[in-house]
Design an enzyme around this catalytic site. Structure first.
Site, PDB file in Angstrom:
ATOM      1  N   HIS A   1      52.830  36.089  51.577  1.00 27.89           N
ATOM      2  CA  HIS A   1      53.480  35.813  50.294  1.00 27.89           C
ATOM      3  C   HIS A   1      53.430  37.099  49.487  1.00 27.89           C
ATOM      4  O   HIS A   1      52.446  37.844  49.551  1.00 27.89           O
ATOM      5  CB  HIS A   1      52.768  34.674  49.568  1.00 27.89           C
TER       6      HIS A   1
ATOM      7  N   TYR B   1      40.659  31.837  57.322  1.00 29.27           N
ATOM      8  CA  TYR B   1      40.842  30.998  58.513  1.00 29.27           C
ATOM      9  C   TYR B   1      41.189  29.570  58.092  1.00 29.27           C
ATOM     10  O   TYR B   1      40.688  28.601  58.628  1.00 29.27           O
ATOM     11  CB  TYR B   1      39.580  31.026  59.386  1.00 29.27           C
TER      12      TYR B   1
ATOM     13  N   GLU C   1      60.956   2.312  42.813  1.00 28.35           N
ATOM     14  CA  GLU C   1      62.306   2.864  42.730  1.00 28.35           C
ATOM     15  C   GLU C   1      62.332   4.361  42.433  1.00 28.35           C
ATOM     16  O   GLU C   1      63.271   5.051  42.842  1.00 28.35           O
ATOM     17  CB  GLU C   1      63.119   2.111  41.663  1.00 28.35           C
TER      18      GLU C   1
ATOM     19  N   VAL D   1      42.646  35.043  44.680  1.00 27.52           N
ATOM     20  CA  VAL D   1      41.445  35.800  45.052  1.00 27.52           C
ATOM     21  C   VAL D   1      41.782  37.087  45.807  1.00 27.52           C
ATOM     22  O   VAL D   1      40.908  37.940  45.999  1.00 27.52           O
ATOM     23  CB  VAL D   1      40.462  34.945  45.886  1.00 27.52           C
TER      24      VAL D   1
ATOM     25  N   ASP E   1      46.303  33.492  46.795  1.00 28.13           N
ATOM     26  CA  ASP E   1      46.827  34.562  45.939  1.00 28.13           C
ATOM     27  C   ASP E   1      45.851  34.974  44.849  1.00 28.13           C
ATOM     28  O   ASP E   1      45.729  36.155  44.525  1.00 28.13           O
ATOM     29  CB  ASP E   1      48.134  34.106  45.268  1.00 28.13           C
TER      30      ASP E   1
END
EC number: 1.1.1.383
Length: 333
Positions: free
Chosen positions: A108, A25, A227, A85, A83
């Site tokens: 996934h 969740y 930059e 676990v 992923d």
């Protein structure tokens, strides 16, 4: 070109008499659960008794079960845990409670594609992967819109897997925007490549290389930070919204000329390395390395992260961000 599905290609009816279990969740889990429920689908949430999300899910009005119990109760089980676990959760809590005709789903493809999870042949296996974070998936749904998603059918035991997957995608609002058909292999390999070569590995390496080049040439670190790191967001936001050509429309002619005449030097240097990175993903070398790293409690992973935390760009950035009141001022840890 890819096959794209929309609302008219999917029917929620196939899920009308089914129960969907959302395992996890977090960012995606809460969005999937809420959207599916608002689409009229019966949803339960699977969480460990000690999960910090348990209270939130219950406050949101969901019945919260252990993963084992939820798998027993549900017809469709969407696994939205990390992923790393997933294999243990699947082996201990999901696999023993699967019965023929059920479906398991992923956002996934890593664990299916690299064989860390091998489902029995008598269940459906599919993927629905929104191309945006959970809060955006929920927000767009509430606005009557949707976030594009990927869909893939890995195993169609019932003959109805594609219809179930499309119904799931419609339930979370994805077919409002468009759902692109792919494969577990394609989604996994392109996702890993993007993370490693461009979005995370490539971007952070380019920032550090640019920063170090200026500092080593005698320029102030603060100037190098502005930059090479700070202003990156301005450019990425333009590319995100308008594409590369649209970004170039919005920058100065001097910046544009430097882009098109000097950028190819970076391109020519890094593209062969990118091809090698892709090969390591395709042949499973990266997956094997990452799996072993986790089994060894992540010594290399932790050492490299800690090393980068000490980089001068981090110290300078932390100080300069304190000068920017439009930022939250809260450092993530």
């Amino acid at each position: 070109m890819a096959k794209i599905y929309y609302d008219e290609d999917a029917s929620l009816g196939i899920l009308a008499m089914k129960t969907v279990a959302i395992v996890g969740y977090g960012s995606q889990g809460h969005a999937h659960a809420l959207n599916l429920r608002d689409s009229g689908i019966r949803v339960i949430v699977a969480l460990d008794d000690k999960s910090p999300h348990r209270k939130t899910a219950m406050e949101d009005g969901f019945s919260v079960y252990t993963t084992s119990r939820a798998t027993q109760e549900a017809d469709v089980i969407m696994i939205l845990t990390p992923d790393t676990v997933q294999p243990a959760v699947y082996k201990e809590c999901i696999e023993p409670n699967l019965t023929p005709g059920k479906a398991i789903a992923f956002a996934h493809g890593f664990n299916i594609h690299f064989g860390q999870i091998v489902p029995p042949k008598d269940i459906d296996v599919f993927m629905v992967a929104p191309k945006g974070p959970g809060h955006l998936v929920r927000w767009m749904y509430e606005e009557g819109k949707g976030v594009p998603a990927l869909i893939s059918i890995h195993q169609d035991a019932t003959g109805s897997c594609r219809d179930i997957a499309l119904a799931y995608a419609k339930g979370i609002g994805a077919t409002r925007a468009g759902v692109i058909e792919t494969t577990f292999r394609e989604e996994t390999e392109t996702d890993l490549f993007g993370e490693q070569a461009v979005l995370c590995g490539g971007a952070t390496a380019l920032i550090k290389a640019g920063f170090e080049t200026l500092v080593e040439a005698g320029y102030q670190p603060e100037m190098a930070y502005f930059e090479c790191l700070h202003e990156l967001k301005l450019i990425v936001d333009l590319i995100y919204q308008h594409g590369i050509a649209g970004m170039r429309y919005s920058i100065s002619d001097t910046a544009k000329y430097g882009d098109v005449t000097r950028g190819d030097r970076v391109y020519e240097a890094v593209k062969p390395l990118m091809k090698q990175m892709l090969k390591e993903i395709q042949d499973g070398e990266f997956a094997r390395e990452w799996i072993l790293e986790n089994q060894a409690n992540r010594p290399v992973y932790n050492a490299l992260l800690n090393k980068d935390k000490e980089h001068l760009v981090e110290k300078v950035g932390k100080e300069l961000r304190q000068m920017m009141p439009w930022l939250s001022g809260k450092e993530l840890k």
